[in-house]
Design a protein around this motif. Sequence first.
Motif, mmCIF file in Angstrom:
data_model
loop_
_atom_site.group_PDB
_atom_site.id
_atom_site.type_symbol
_atom_site.label_atom_id
_atom_site.label_comp_id
_atom_site.label_asym_id
_atom_site.label_seq_id
_atom_site.Cartn_x
_atom_site.Cartn_y
_atom_site.Cartn_z
ATOM 1 N N LEU A 52 53.889 42.071 59.057
ATOM 2 C CA LEU A 52 53.034 42.905 58.220
ATOM 3 C C LEU A 52 52.971 44.313 58.793
ATOM 4 O O LEU A 52 52.683 44.510 59.981
ATOM 5 C CB LEU A 52 51.615 42.323 58.154
ATOM 6 C CG LEU A 52 51.482 40.905 57.601
ATOM 7 C CD1 LEU A 52 50.009 40.516 57.522
ATOM 8 C CD2 LEU A 52 52.145 40.775 56.236
ATOM 9 N N GLU A 53 53.222 45.300 57.947
ATOM 10 C CA GLU A 53 53.144 46.701 58.346
ATOM 11 C C GLU A 53 51.704 47.098 58.665
ATOM 12 O O GLU A 53 50.737 46.459 58.233
ATOM 13 C CB GLU A 53 53.635 47.610 57.219
ATOM 14 C CG GLU A 53 55.094 47.534 56.912
ATOM 15 C CD GLU A 53 55.452 48.471 55.756
ATOM 16 O OE1 GLU A 53 54.541 49.165 55.239
ATOM 17 O OE2 GLU A 53 56.637 48.500 55.372
ATOM 18 N N HIS A 54 51.584 48.201 59.359
ATOM 19 C CA HIS A 54 50.273 48.770 59.691
ATOM 20 C C HIS A 54 49.444 48.999 58.429
ATOM 21 O O HIS A 54 48.260 48.637 58.374
ATOM 22 C CB HIS A 54 50.479 50.091 60.442
ATOM 23 C CG HIS A 54 49.222 50.735 60.915
ATOM 24 N ND1 HIS A 54 48.592 50.385 62.082
ATOM 25 C CD2 HIS A 54 48.467 51.721 60.365
ATOM 26 C CE1 HIS A 54 47.511 51.124 62.235
ATOM 27 N NE2 HIS A 54 47.409 51.940 61.213
ATOM 28 N N SER A 55 50.057 49.595 57.398
ATOM 29 C CA SER A 55 49.315 49.896 56.168
ATOM 30 C C SER A 55 48.887 48.627 55.440
ATOM 31 O O SER A 55 47.811 48.585 54.831
ATOM 32 C CB SER A 55 50.171 50.754 55.233
ATOM 33 O OG SER A 55 50.413 52.027 55.792
ATOM 34 N N THR A 56 49.708 47.582 55.493
ATOM 35 C CA THR A 56 49.345 46.316 54.879
ATOM 36 C C THR A 56 48.109 45.730 55.541
ATOM 37 O O THR A 56 47.168 45.275 54.873
ATOM 38 C CB THR A 56 50.519 45.320 54.962
ATOM 39 O OG1 THR A 56 51.626 45.820 54.209
ATOM 40 C CG2 THR A 56 50.127 43.950 54.436
ATOM 41 N N VAL A 57 48.106 45.741 56.867
ATOM 42 C CA VAL A 57 46.959 45.198 57.605
ATOM 43 C C VAL A 57 45.701 46.024 57.338
ATOM 44 O O VAL A 57 44.609 45.471 57.149
ATOM 45 C CB VAL A 57 47.277 45.129 59.116
ATOM 46 C CG1 VAL A 57 46.048 44.698 59.914
ATOM 47 C CG2 VAL A 57 48.430 44.161 59.364
ATOM 48 N N GLU A 58 45.844 47.345 57.301
ATOM 49 C CA GLU A 58 44.688 48.200 56.998
ATOM 50 C C GLU A 58 44.108 47.867 55.629
ATOM 51 O O GLU A 58 42.885 47.812 55.456
ATOM 52 C CB GLU A 58 45.110 49.674 57.042
ATOM 53 C CG GLU A 58 45.288 50.239 58.434
ATOM 54 C CD GLU A 58 45.535 51.737 58.389
ATOM 55 O OE1 GLU A 58 46.232 52.210 57.449
ATOM 56 O OE2 GLU A 58 45.020 52.453 59.258
ATOM 57 N N LEU A 59 44.976 47.646 54.638
ATOM 58 C CA LEU A 59 44.502 47.308 53.302
ATOM 59 C C LEU A 59 43.780 45.966 53.301
ATOM 60 O O LEU A 59 42.690 45.841 52.723
ATOM 61 C CB LEU A 59 45.681 47.271 52.329
ATOM 62 C CG LEU A 59 45.330 46.816 50.906
ATOM 63 C CD1 LEU A 59 44.424 47.831 50.220
ATOM 64 C CD2 LEU A 59 46.581 46.567 50.087
ATOM 65 N N LEU A 60 44.374 44.962 53.948
ATOM 66 C CA LEU A 60 43.741 43.643 53.989
ATOM 67 C C LEU A 60 42.378 43.711 54.672
ATOM 68 O O LEU A 60 41.424 43.058 54.232
ATOM 69 C CB LEU A 60 44.654 42.650 54.707
ATOM 70 C CG LEU A 60 45.988 42.345 54.008
ATOM 71 C CD1 LEU A 60 46.870 41.475 54.885
ATOM 72 C CD2 LEU A 60 45.756 41.684 52.654
ATOM 73 N N VAL A 63 39.610 45.131 52.314
ATOM 74 C CA VAL A 63 39.147 44.313 51.182
ATOM 75 C C VAL A 63 38.708 42.922 51.629
ATOM 76 O O VAL A 63 38.618 41.999 50.821
ATOM 77 C CB VAL A 63 40.228 44.219 50.087
ATOM 78 C CG1 VAL A 63 40.486 45.593 49.480
ATOM 79 C CG2 VAL A 63 41.519 43.607 50.613
ATOM 80 N N GLY A 64 38.440 42.758 52.926
ATOM 81 C CA GLY A 64 37.863 41.524 53.431
ATOM 82 C C GLY A 64 38.805 40.352 53.526
ATOM 83 O O GLY A 64 38.363 39.195 53.469
ATOM 84 N N LEU A 112 44.604 34.302 50.441
ATOM 85 C CA LEU A 112 44.419 34.812 49.086
ATOM 86 C C LEU A 112 43.914 33.715 48.145
ATOM 87 O O LEU A 112 43.011 33.941 47.340
ATOM 88 C CB LEU A 112 45.736 35.385 48.564
ATOM 89 C CG LEU A 112 46.177 36.710 49.205
ATOM 90 C CD1 LEU A 112 47.644 36.988 48.907
ATOM 91 C CD2 LEU A 112 45.310 37.859 48.706
ATOM 92 N N ILE A 113 44.487 32.526 48.254
ATOM 93 C CA ILE A 113 44.040 31.419 47.412
ATOM 94 C C ILE A 113 42.579 31.089 47.692
ATOM 95 O O ILE A 113 41.778 30.881 46.768
ATOM 96 C CB ILE A 113 44.935 30.184 47.623
ATOM 97 C CG1 ILE A 113 46.326 30.430 47.021
ATOM 98 C CG2 ILE A 113 44.305 28.941 47.000
ATOM 99 C CD1 ILE A 113 47.332 29.334 47.323
ATOM 100 N N ALA A 114 42.213 31.056 48.987
ATOM 101 C CA ALA A 114 40.826 30.743 49.341
ATOM 102 C C ALA A 114 39.868 31.782 48.779
ATOM 103 O O ALA A 114 38.805 31.444 48.222
ATOM 104 C CB ALA A 114 40.687 30.656 50.862
ATOM 105 N N ALA A 115 40.241 33.057 48.899
ATOM 106 C CA ALA A 115 39.362 34.128 48.419
ATOM 107 C C ALA A 115 39.237 34.105 46.900
ATOM 108 O O ALA A 115 38.133 34.244 46.355
ATOM 109 C CB ALA A 115 39.897 35.483 48.876
ATOM 110 N N ARG A 116 40.342 33.898 46.201
ATOM 111 C CA ARG A 116 40.275 33.913 44.739
ATOM 112 C C ARG A 116 39.607 32.642 44.197
ATOM 113 O O ARG A 116 38.929 32.684 43.168
ATOM 114 C CB ARG A 116 41.680 34.060 44.137
ATOM 115 C CG ARG A 116 42.412 35.322 44.532
ATOM 116 C CD ARG A 116 41.554 36.587 44.491
ATOM 117 N NE ARG A 116 40.969 36.816 43.172
ATOM 118 C CZ ARG A 116 39.742 37.277 42.983
ATOM 119 N NH1 ARG A 116 38.924 37.510 44.015
ATOM 120 N NH2 ARG A 116 39.301 37.490 41.765
ATOM 121 N N THR A 117 39.802 31.518 44.880
ATOM 122 C CA THR A 117 39.120 30.289 44.460
ATOM 123 C C THR A 117 37.613 30.439 44.606
ATOM 124 O O THR A 117 36.841 30.063 43.710
ATOM 125 C CB THR A 117 39.619 29.094 45.289
ATOM 126 O OG1 THR A 117 41.029 28.928 45.092
ATOM 127 C CG2 THR A 117 38.906 27.805 44.873
#
Length: 394
Positions: A52-60, A63-64, A112-117
């Motif tokens: 995972l890139e730096h920007s990907t981790v920052e985004l995740l 948004v929790g 992602l599945i856990a969060a959306r569920t």
Amino acid sequence: MTQITTTDVAIIGAGPAGMLLSHLLAAQGVESVVIEARSQEYVASRIRAGVLEHSTVELLRSVGLADRLEAEGDEHRGIHLQWPGERHHLDFVDLTGRSVWIYGQTELQKDLIAARTAAGQQVHYEAADVALHDLRTEAPSVTFTDPSGEPHRVRARAVAGCDGSFGPSRGAVGADLRRTWERVYPYSWLGVLADVAPSTDELIYAWHPDGFALHSMRSSTVSRFYLQVPNSTSADEWSHDRIWDALAARLGHGQDGWELEPGTITDTSVLPMRSYVQTPMRDGRLFLAGDAAHIVPPTGAKGLNLAVADVALLAPALADLVRGDSRQADAYSDTALRRVWRCTHFSWWMTTMLHTGTDPFDTQLQLSQLRWVATSEAGATGLAENYAGLPIGF
């Protein structure tokens, strides 16, 4: 009788791109319905990218979605670049101030599945005969049949195609607009998953006369390896002993006291290598993201990260669009494609620098390029900047 659902955005594909997009849209008060051709179990178990890139981790984080990543993932400062007799460490943090994280796509998909569920996200798995309609109107829709055979129609303000290279979204872009660029490489990767602790602290990218090799990892107890093999290779041609012998030779077992620790191989597969870009990434109210629009060889660790960048741009554009402001949506394709082409070039560059062929002239060019990257601060910084990731929407 057709079941009709009305929502803001119909998302086709429940992989990381589609599920992250639904999460980002929900954070902006935008409703969505996700439609997926495969089962939830299949989508959750697909073995894919792990960097995972730096920007990907920052985004995740923003948004929790990074709690388990930070608890169980592994932050890396850089990579090892190697050819026979030499191994060099490139420290991305020293060079650019940005690191990368090792965290498998399967783990991110679970998050992602856990969060959306938990949020009550509506997801239709095992949808058959998925079709897109009226995309150049303000009232597009998606039809499909559920596992019981009941027909459904999802009416929306926009459709997001996050369904990869084999889904229906890519082909739904009109032939009058669609352009494609593709390069098929003359080699593939034999991917190997093994229950053994990594023999390295950070990834090893190895050029070798026998072919490229990569030592990666999924966790403190699971290692991931790749070997360059000819196209049309079958995984059955490679016994476990042959795999470990090839990895040891190409990764430099015994070089400067370093040893490759073998273990139990649990999975092997062959991955063809290609670059593919389709433009534009929008047709009317259809917007493409991730592999639906572009494929890169995995050498540069860009595939998943490009999908994340796409949906990070797409979510606010769709939020504005459903509220009547089309400016970001109108700019989405051009903005996303700037990053897509940059990452496509970087992935091609890493691939052609590290994979061996039969031309001795090309071999000397590769070795010259490797020496420059490993010994020049400018060369090392260029690789580090692209590998650790450019800012989203740069």
